[in-house]
Design a protein around this motif. Structure first.
Motif, PDB file in Angstrom:
ATOM      1  N   THR A 128      -8.998 -11.552  -6.973  1.00  0.00           N
ATOM      2  CA  THR A 128      -9.156 -10.859  -8.291  1.00  0.00           C
ATOM      3  C   THR A 128      -9.359  -9.389  -8.144  1.00  0.00           C
ATOM      4  O   THR A 128      -9.956  -8.692  -9.051  1.00  0.00           O
ATOM      5  N   VAL A 129      -9.105  -8.623  -7.143  1.00  0.00           N
ATOM      6  CA  VAL A 129      -9.506  -6.989  -6.756  1.00  0.00           C
ATOM      7  C   VAL A 129      -8.204  -6.418  -6.400  1.00  0.00           C
ATOM      8  O   VAL A 129      -7.377  -6.485  -6.082  1.00  0.00           O
ATOM      9  N   SER A 130      -8.677  -4.953  -6.749  1.00  0.00           N
ATOM     10  CA  SER A 130      -7.695  -3.850  -6.607  1.00  0.00           C
ATOM     11  C   SER A 130      -8.348  -2.814  -5.732  1.00  0.00           C
ATOM     12  O   SER A 130      -9.718  -2.737  -5.658  1.00  0.00           O
ATOM     13  N   SER A 131      -7.735  -2.068  -4.957  1.00  0.00           N
ATOM     14  CA  SER A 131      -7.872  -0.932  -4.347  1.00  0.00           C
ATOM     15  C   SER A 131      -7.817   0.484  -5.080  1.00  0.00           C
ATOM     16  O   SER A 131      -6.714   0.555  -5.700  1.00  0.00           O
ATOM     17  N   VAL A 132      -8.971   0.932  -5.361  1.00  0.00           N
ATOM     18  CA  VAL A 132      -8.861   2.109  -6.497  1.00  0.00           C
ATOM     19  C   VAL A 132      -9.519   3.364  -5.579  1.00  0.00           C
ATOM     20  O   VAL A 132     -10.222   3.331  -4.805  1.00  0.00           O
ATOM     21  N   ALA A 133      -8.855   4.447  -6.410  1.00  0.00           N
ATOM     22  CA  ALA A 133      -8.973   5.895  -5.433  1.00  0.00           C
ATOM     23  C   ALA A 133      -8.891   6.888  -6.291  1.00  0.00           C
ATOM     24  O   ALA A 133      -8.503   6.744  -7.409  1.00  0.00           O
ATOM     25  N   PRO A 134      -9.568   8.203  -6.148  1.00  0.00           N
ATOM     26  CA  PRO A 134      -9.255   9.151  -7.166  1.00  0.00           C
ATOM     27  C   PRO A 134      -8.080   9.612  -6.904  1.00  0.00           C
ATOM     28  O   PRO A 134      -7.111   9.360  -6.151  1.00  0.00           O
ATOM     29  N   ALA A 135      -7.666  10.732  -7.771  1.00  0.00           N
ATOM     30  CA  ALA A 135      -6.310  11.463  -8.010  1.00  0.00           C
ATOM     31  C   ALA A 135      -5.680  11.821  -6.708  1.00  0.00           C
ATOM     32  O   ALA A 135      -4.552  11.460  -6.386  1.00  0.00           O
ATOM     33  N   GLU A 136      -6.586  12.390  -6.035  1.00  0.00           N
ATOM     34  CA  GLU A 136      -5.915  13.218  -4.718  1.00  0.00           C
ATOM     35  C   GLU A 136      -5.447  11.925  -3.568  1.00  0.00           C
ATOM     36  O   GLU A 136      -4.672  12.354  -2.660  1.00  0.00           O
ATOM     37  N   VAL A 137      -5.909  10.764  -3.880  1.00  0.00           N
ATOM     38  CA  VAL A 137      -5.249   9.503  -2.976  1.00  0.00           C
ATOM     39  C   VAL A 137      -4.591   8.865  -3.714  1.00  0.00           C
ATOM     40  O   VAL A 137      -4.493   8.133  -4.656  1.00  0.00           O
TER      41      VAL A 137
END
Length: 353
Positions: A128-137
């Protein structure tokens, strides 16, 4: 001063293993009752949850409590929110919890190390999970040299981080691990302490809504679609003495799963109160988790092939610290089979398991 990833990972691993053997919390948060202390007659069954604040994935217990399904079984349950699944395993092994809820990895590792644990059911058997990152990634490959958030080595989010890295040919040596509480991931992303986090669906929705530029770089159920996620587990000694209680507990949980599919509005209200996210976020998460993916099993949720594939995947990524137990020693499906048999198997939808 930045600590090299390898040194931090080694320190965390040593601390986690030592804590498990000692029966205390990896970060000081496991239940404090003396190991093996008997539970007085008539007191609540203690159920350990793997995050400081309950996630949507673990909200079936809240639904079962609030809708009275557990009370109808004659059970009183006390939920205890802990740091991670590792801490929950410590509580069950040490006798401070009767039932644990955790992702499969620390349970398998405990069993492989000789711990008295056995899986009896599932909360969400799909990821049920996602890998989340800021715009530069922009992609997982951009994580090289970055700081990534983990709870502790061997716990669920660290394992999922390895999965994301492995999908683009990276390893944990290519990043820097930063210990973060599960409920603090969004804040750590926003203030720049970390540049990647494994987030539950509701966390991912909230941080992307409130902070433009945050985005999902990988969905874990796409990377490892046959991976078994959440387990309910107990000590074998407790199960031998409490077979009927286990069946009653799992029957109530199964009723909660079925209720959740059939009653969106009330489920959203209960889950919003439980997770401390607003109803708009939880409504969107509901549509993904139940409407699209069907992550909560309405039948047994115990698939032998899926669990064995998951253990093989753990072996490939060196997540296993010892030789894994055979399936028959790790899983006792009899309580959930009995619970589903008494309710009747639910069919007619491709999501039903």
């Amino acid at each position: 001063m930045r600590r090299p990833a390898r040194r931090l990972r080694t320190a965390l691993t040593a601390f986690t293993v030592a804590a498990l053997l000692a029966g205390c919390g990896a970060f000081g948060d496991a239940p404090t009752q003396d190991a093996g202390e008997p539970r007085p007659e008539g007191q609540a069954i203690r159920v350990g949850l793997p995050t400081g604040v309950t996630s949507f994935a673990n909200s079936d217990l809240a639904v079962a409590i609030e809708k009275g399904f557990l009370a109808e079984e004659g059970l009183t349950v006390e939920a205890q929110n802990l740091r991670s699944g590792v801490s929950v395993v410590q509580g069950v092994v040490g006798g401070a919890l009767e039932i644990g809820a955790a992702s499969i990895e620390p349970v398998v590792n405990a069993a492989a190390g000789g711990g008295d644990v056995v899986i009896i059911g599932a909360y969400t058997d799909k990821l049920t999970v996602s890998s989340v990152a800021p715009a530069e990634v922009q992609t997982p490959a951009d994580l090289r040299g970055r700081q990534v958030g983990v709870q502790e080595v061997g716990a669920f989010r660290e394992v999922m981080t390895r999965m994301v890295l492995n999908s683009v040919g990276l390893t944990q040596d290519d990043v820097e691990y930063i210990p973060v509480d599960a409920q603090s991931y969004n804040a750590a992303l926003v203030d720049g302490r970390i540049q990647n986090a494994i987030l539950q669906t509701e966390q991912a929705i909230a941080v992307q809504r409130d902070h433009p530029g945050m985005h999902t770089i990988a969905e874990l159920d796409t990377i490892v679609p046959e991976y078994h996620y959440g387990t309910y587990f107990v000590s074998r000694a407790w199960l031998e003495a409490n077979q009927e209680t286990a069946v009653k507990f799992l029957r109530a949980i199964t009723r909660a799963h079925r209720f959740m599919y059939e009653n969106k509005q009330e489920t959203v209200q209960i889950v919003a109160r439980t997770t401390e996210f607003d109803e708009d976020v939880i409504s969107q998460a509901y549509d993904i988790l139940l409407g699209q993916k069907g992550v909560f099993p309405v039948n047994t949720g115990i698939d032998k092939a899926r669990i064995k594939q998951t253990i093989n995947r753990m072996r490939e990524l060196a997540i296993l610290e010892n030789e894994p137990p055979v399936y028959e020693e790790l899983v006792n499906p009899n309580p959930i089979i009995a619970a589903v048999d008494s309710l009747g198997v639910q069919t007619g939808d491709a999501r039903w398991r």
